[in-house]
Scaffold this active site. Structure first.
Site, short mmCIF file in Angstrom:
data_model
loop_
_atom_site.label_atom_id
_atom_site.label_comp_id
_atom_site.label_asym_id
_atom_site.label_seq_id
_atom_site.Cartn_x
_atom_site.Cartn_y
_atom_site.Cartn_z
NE ARG A 1 95.34 76.87 111.42
CZ ARG A 1 94.54 77.15 112.45
NH1 ARG A 1 93.87 76.19 113.04
NH2 ARG A 1 94.44 78.38 112.88
N GLY B 1 79.57 74.92 124.60
CA GLY B 1 78.70 74.65 125.75
C GLY B 1 78.29 75.91 126.48
CB SER C 1 98.18 83.28 116.65
OG SER C 1 97.21 83.58 115.68
C1 LIG Z 1 96.18 77.31 121.45
C2 LIG Z 1 94.94 77.29 120.60
C3 LIG Z 1 94.59 78.40 119.84
C4 LIG Z 1 93.45 78.39 119.05
N1 LIG Z 1 93.16 79.49 118.31
C5 LIG Z 1 92.02 79.50 117.56
C6 LIG Z 1 91.67 80.65 116.81
O1 LIG Z 1 92.35 81.66 116.81
N2 LIG Z 1 90.51 80.61 116.10
C7 LIG Z 1 89.71 79.51 116.09
O2 LIG Z 1 88.68 79.55 115.44
N3 LIG Z 1 90.03 78.41 116.80
C8 LIG Z 1 91.16 78.37 117.54
N4 LIG Z 1 91.48 77.24 118.25
C9 LIG Z 1 90.55 76.13 118.31
C10 LIG Z 1 89.42 76.43 119.30
O3 LIG Z 1 89.93 77.17 120.38
C11 LIG Z 1 88.74 75.20 119.86
O4 LIG Z 1 88.45 74.31 118.85
C12 LIG Z 1 87.44 75.59 120.54
O5 LIG Z 1 87.66 76.61 121.47
C13 LIG Z 1 86.77 74.42 121.20
O6 LIG Z 1 85.65 74.87 121.91
P1 LIG Z 1 84.64 73.87 122.57
O7 LIG Z 1 83.59 74.71 123.20
O8 LIG Z 1 84.21 72.87 121.58
O9 LIG Z 1 85.46 73.07 123.68
P2 LIG Z 1 86.41 73.53 124.89
O10 LIG Z 1 86.66 74.97 124.91
O11 LIG Z 1 87.56 72.61 124.88
O12 LIG Z 1 85.54 73.26 126.18
C14 LIG Z 1 85.33 71.98 126.68
C15 LIG Z 1 84.47 72.10 127.92
O13 LIG Z 1 84.01 70.83 128.27
C16 LIG Z 1 84.24 70.54 129.62
N5 LIG Z 1 84.41 69.09 129.68
C17 LIG Z 1 85.05 68.27 128.79
N6 LIG Z 1 84.93 66.99 129.15
C18 LIG Z 1 84.18 66.99 130.28
C19 LIG Z 1 83.72 65.95 131.14
N7 LIG Z 1 83.99 64.67 130.90
N8 LIG Z 1 83.00 66.31 132.21
C20 LIG Z 1 82.72 67.62 132.48
N9 LIG Z 1 83.13 68.62 131.69
C21 LIG Z 1 83.85 68.31 130.61
C22 LIG Z 1 85.41 71.40 130.02
O14 LIG Z 1 85.37 71.68 131.39
C23 LIG Z 1 85.17 72.63 129.15
O15 LIG Z 1 84.29 73.49 129.82
C24 LIG Z 1 92.64 77.24 119.02
C25 LIG Z 1 92.99 76.13 119.78
C26 LIG Z 1 94.15 76.13 120.54
C27 LIG Z 1 94.57 74.89 121.23
#
Ligand SMILES: Cc1cc2nc3c(=O)[nH]c(=O)nc-3n(C[C@H](O)[C@H](O)[C@H](O)COP(=O)(O)OP(=O)(O)OC[C@H]3O[C@@H](n4cnc5c(N)ncnc54)[C@H](O)[C@@H]3O)c2cc1C
Ligand code: FES
Lengths: 253, 641
Positions: free
Chosen positions: B334, B49, B288
């Site tokens: 994994r 986003g 990690s």
């Molecule tokens: C500990 C950890 C380590 C990781 N390490 C890696 C890595 O090394 N490499 C890799 O590729 N991936 C990694 N991942 C996976 C990766 O981080 C996530 O899949 C990715 O960051 C998700 O990004 P996103 O933008 O889809 O969502 P998110 O980053 O989860 O963002 C969600 C956003 O939506 C908003 N939101 C959600 N619901 C609502 C709502 N109802 N109303 C308003 N706002 C809302 C939140 O405020 C937030 O801004 C890791 C995950 C974890 C848990």
């Protein structure tokens, strides 16, 4: 090895219903919490107890619970995030306290961070400071091939040291003037170390500092309290760098 | 069980290498002067986003961005540690777009769409350029050029990283670009606002209902398109590596408004997490995957060996990953590593107080590159581990166990990332695309940024350029109805006045999910789980207690809403797992395994995406299929031996 010792803690927690409420300390006792639990897990236990009694739980912000999102924010016995060095409140574990200890928990206190409720404060001033210049103005699609601009390893490392800031506001909370210089300098310093950040260098420093002043953060008097409180080890030398950047910016304009 | 007319994947014509250019060429455009006339709602400011908001703001659309966090910089993406993949081949070790494509399809156990995955590999190289230009302080060699490391499921080094804080640095890069657009008034930021429903007008997504978390005010916002970048739903298990607030509400509300849910049961269980230590536990912490570059996984050969790891000689240790999978060793994907750890613990060879842990040992690495060498690569992870456990991993091997980490399932989207509701686009972890039944490490960050910077901007232009979208005011009946629904729901939570907290229901749901829909699943367990979840849901709606009011910051009320949705999604996940009578990737059905205990796919019956359609409360949802075709990479049993 993890021990599963139980402990009892006495808490004095700042309760404030909303921005207008006066607020006051309320005493609580939490019994039977596991020493291996984190500080926030202890607050979860307290809240579960309060709710079961039909009372309102203590509002506090948190999310990642691993020291990276910068959400958790509280003064623990007068120290931002507690007195363990380089540790956020969510990473603080009860094994560092003693059974029977009394712990005082308060929100960040700064004019620029108004209290919303209990321990939750409004830190949107930090967003506005970043808006004022904490970036490289590059549009998507403009970027040259990444390896066409080599960055000396020590510069990349220095940039990363500064970039580790999590924007929690501990520096402001610990500073007697509630200055945001460490926060601002960390961003300015990250960019100043990288070739990509050069063209906007002067403007960035000037604009971010101007916004900081507008948000009513206090002046920096170089006591170093911010550095000691920073859970990410952001160095005071960044502030010196920011002052040099400002001087440069002045010469340029 | 059938295909459905709305499940048109819209895959472009041509060879896989040409598809994305073909699509970009066919797409309609919106001229710069007209972009300002279009309002785009984006929910979420994680990598997906955040990057979409910055890009669409730059392009000149009027973007309204909503996040429930107090700042966009706090999105869960911030926590990603290890790195981001890109097919740059900087290491000259034979990488290419095609190989990244191949590894991702194979890693996903042949349950992802080829065309999407190829595009992902293709734009991966632009992501690194973009992020370097933003000032992301990636790790560098002495030469000043970018450095790489390895991740699971690959035999080469294509992962870019910024110490153990890659997600943080990539997110802050996107956040900076986004805040620049806020400054330039192209993006209007609504922090502390939670989206609670989608507004659909004439079959198209035209707005959302949000609650201001600080004041409790509930309002509607309308737009020409809505983009969800709201993250994954791993927290349905209560304990996971996800941030505490991560939830499924945005996706679930969209599902109930007509967006199909793709492969809900595809969950990733990450092999290297700090084990559970007690019932007070609120979350699990990931160590990690990059640690498996240098750490060696082992358990004692003897069952129930309670000696300290130091006292167990080499000859009495079983380095089981190296033994069973010599080709990939500690770097198997994994799902494979997680199941192997479970198998060892089930056999009684687990370690630690609970016996539910295996060792990840850096002894050899310390000997080889010294303590400083190890610290330079993993220092912050070691520190994190020590803070949680009180043990020093330079001295004592880490104890690790698998934990829920990521959800490959999500809202179904076509090649353009549009859901089955026209005008509703879904990006990042919230959609189901690209990773099939198992995601390779360092590929989620890549996907989030690919979707946000490089894909969705094209899709949005194409959609807006091709649709007639009469203005919708917030007085529209659909807006009023959605607003009334949301208000009613909030009142309902407050008025139950039962005895149990939202968290206590969440924990119980999590336990059901972990026991029956976790690392190993079977028919009887899943059937029972469905019944148990239904019962738990009834109890929730009659015995929930939410203190306080709706007109203030009320964190218990926020939780209640999220748990209510998890209680429905959990059931759908079990249903999906039950219907998928095969094992693939992270979905392991005990009934379907090879004699050696590896996952046994059933390609004849299940080479498809299951897309679930909501049919009304209390009704069984309909399962539709999108058939998957593998024209380039031939279906084969995965082998990492
Ligand atoms: C500990 C950890 C380590 C990781 N390490 C890696 C890595 O090394 N490499 C890799 O590729 N991936 C990694 N991942 C996976 C990766 O981080 C996530 O899949 C990715 O960051 C998700 O990004 P996103 O933008 O889809 O969502 P998110 O980053 O989860 O963002 C969600 C956003 O939506 C908003 N939101 C959600 N619901 C609502 C709502 N109802 N109303 C308003 N706002 C809302 C939140 O405020 C937030 O801004 C890791 C995950 C974890 C848990
Ligand atoms: S909760 Fe994220 S830093 Fe503490």
């Amino acid at each position: 090895m993890t021990t599963s010792k139980q402990m009892t803690l006495k808490l004095k927690v700042w309760r404030q219903k909303n921005a207008k409420d006066q607020g006051r300390f309320v005493d609580y006792t939490v019994e039977g919490v596991n020493q291996a639990a984190s500080f926030l897990e202890m607050l979860d236990v307290l809240n579960e107890q309060l709710i079961r009694k039909g009372e309102e739980p203590v509002a506090f912000d948190h999310d990642c619970r691993e020291g990276i999102c910068g959400s958790c924010a509280m003064m623990i016995n007068g120290c931002a995030h507690g007195d363990m060095p380089r540790t956020t409140a969510c990473q603080l574990h009860l094994r560092h306290f003693n059974d029977g200890d009394t712990i005082v928990i308060e929100p960040w206190r700064a004019r620029a961070f108004p209290i919303i409720k209990d321990l939750v404060v409004d830190r949107s001033a930090f967003d506005r400071i970043i808006s004022a210049g904490g970036y490289v103005s590059t549009n998507v699609g403009n970027a040259p091939e990444a390896n066409s601009i080599p960055v000396p390893q020590q510069d990349a490392e220095a940039a990363m040291d500064a970039a580790a800031c999590i924007g929690c506001g501990a520096c402001v909370a610990q500073c007697k003037n509630a200055s945001a210089m460490l926060f601002v300098s960390a961003k300015v310093s990250q960019m100043a170390h990288l070739p990509q950040g050069q063209p906007e260098r002067a403007r960035r420093a000037r604009n971010m500092v101007a916004q900081m002043d507008k948000e009513k953060f206090g002046a920096c008097s170089n006591t170093g309290a911010c550095e000691a409180a920073c859970p990410k080890g952001i160095k005071l030398t960044n502030i010196a760098l920011l002052n040099r950047e400002l001087a440069r910016a002045q010469v340029k304009s | 069980m059938s295909t459905h007319p709305r499940l048109d994947s819209k895959i472009p014509s041509g060879d896989v290498e040409k598809k994305w250019s073909n699509r970009k060429f066919e797409n309609k455009l919106v001229n710069p002067a007209n972009r300002r006339k279009h309002t785009v709602i984006i929910v979420g400011a994680g990598l997906a986003g955040g990057s979409a908001s910055a890009s669409l703001g730059e392009a000149g659309y009027r973007v309204k961005l909503f996040v429930y966090h107090d700042s966009p910089r706090r999105a869960h993406s911030i926590a990603a540690q290890g790195g981001i993949n890109a097919a740059k081949n900087y290491q000259n070790d034979g990488d290419s777009i095609y190989r990244l494509f191949y590894d991702t399809i194979k890693g996903g156990d042949f349950r992802a769409r080829e065309a999407n995955v190829y595009r992902l590999a293709e734009v991966s190289v632009n992501i690194i350029d973009q992020c370097a230009a933003q000032g992301v302080p990636f790790a560098r060699e002495y030469s000043g050029y970018l450095s790489n490391r390895s991740f699971g499921g690959s035999q080469l080094q294509r992962t870019f990283y910024a110490r153990g804080q890659t997600g943080q640095q990539l997110l802050l890069g996107a956040y900076g670009s986004l805040m620049r657009q806020v400054e330039e008034k192209n993006v209007e930021l609504f922090a502390f606002h939670e989206m609670l429903d989608v507004i659909v007008v004439d079959g198209k997504a035209r707005g959302i209902v949000v609650r201001n978390l600080r004041t409790g005010e509930i309002t509607t916002h309308t737009a020409d398109v809505v983009i969800l970048g709201t993250g994954g739903y791993g927290n349905v298990f209560y304990l996971s590596t996800n941030a505490k607030k991560s939830n499924c509400t945005a996706a679930w509300r969209a599902y109930k408004k007509g967006a199909f849910f793709g492969n809900p049961c595809f969950t990733q269980i990450h092999p290297t997490c700090v084990p559970v230590s007690g019932d007070y536990q609120s979350k699990l912490t990931l160590m990690s995957e990059s640690l498996r570059n240098d750490g060696r996984v082992w358990v004692p050969k003897a069952k129930g060996d309670k000696r300290s790891p130091k006292d167990i000689p080499e000859s009495e240790r079983d380095y089981y990953l190296e033994r069973i999978y010599p080709a990939f060793g500690n770097l198997v994907p994994r799902d494979v590593a997680s199941r192997a750890a479970k198998a060892m613990c089930d056999k009684g060879q687990g370690v630690g107080e609970t016996g539910l842990a295996v060792y990840l040992d850096f002894g050899d690495a310390v000997k080889r590159i010294g303590k400083d060498g190890v610290a330079k690569k993993y220092g912050n992870l070691f520190e994190m581990y020590e803070k949680i456990t009180g043990d020093d991993p330079y001295e004592v091997p880490m104890r690790i166990y698998p934990a829920v980490h990521y959800t490959m399932g999500g809202l179904w989207v076509d090649y353009n990332l549009q859901s089955t509701i026209p005008g509703l686009f879904v990006i990042g972890e919230a959609n189901f695309s690209d990773h099939g039944a198992n995601r390779l490490g360092a590929s989620a960050l890549m996907q989030g940024l690919a979707d946000g910077y490089f894909v969705v901007p094209y899709s949005i232009a194409n959609y807006l350029g091709g649709e007639k979208l009469p203005p919708v005011s917030t007085d529209h009946d659909a807006c009023k109805a959605a607003l009334a629904d949301v208000k009613g729901r909030v009142q309902k939570f407050l008025s139950i006045k039962g005895k149990q907290t939202a968290d206590s229901f969440h924990r119980r749901l999590g336990k059901i999910m972990w026991d029956e829909c976790g690392m190993a699943r079977n028919r009887a367990g899943l059937t029972k789980a469905i019944a148990d979840i239904q019962k738990l849901r009834e109890e929730f709606w009659s015995d929930l207690f939410v203190p306080g009011t709706g007109e203030e910051l009320n964190q218990e009320l926020e939780k209640a809403g999220r748990v209510a949705d998890f209680l429905e999604l959990g059931e759908l996940m079990c249903r999906d797992a039950l219907e998928r009578e095969e094992s693939c990737g992270g979905h392991f059905r005990e009934e379907y395994q090879t004699p050696e205990g590896e996952a046994l796919r059933n390609d004849e019956k299940f080479t498809h995406v299951a897309a679930w359609e909501y049919q009304g409360d209390g009704k069984t949802p309909a399962r539709h299929q999108e058939e998957l075709k593998f024209d380039y990479i031939h279906l084969a049993q995965r082998s990492y031996k």
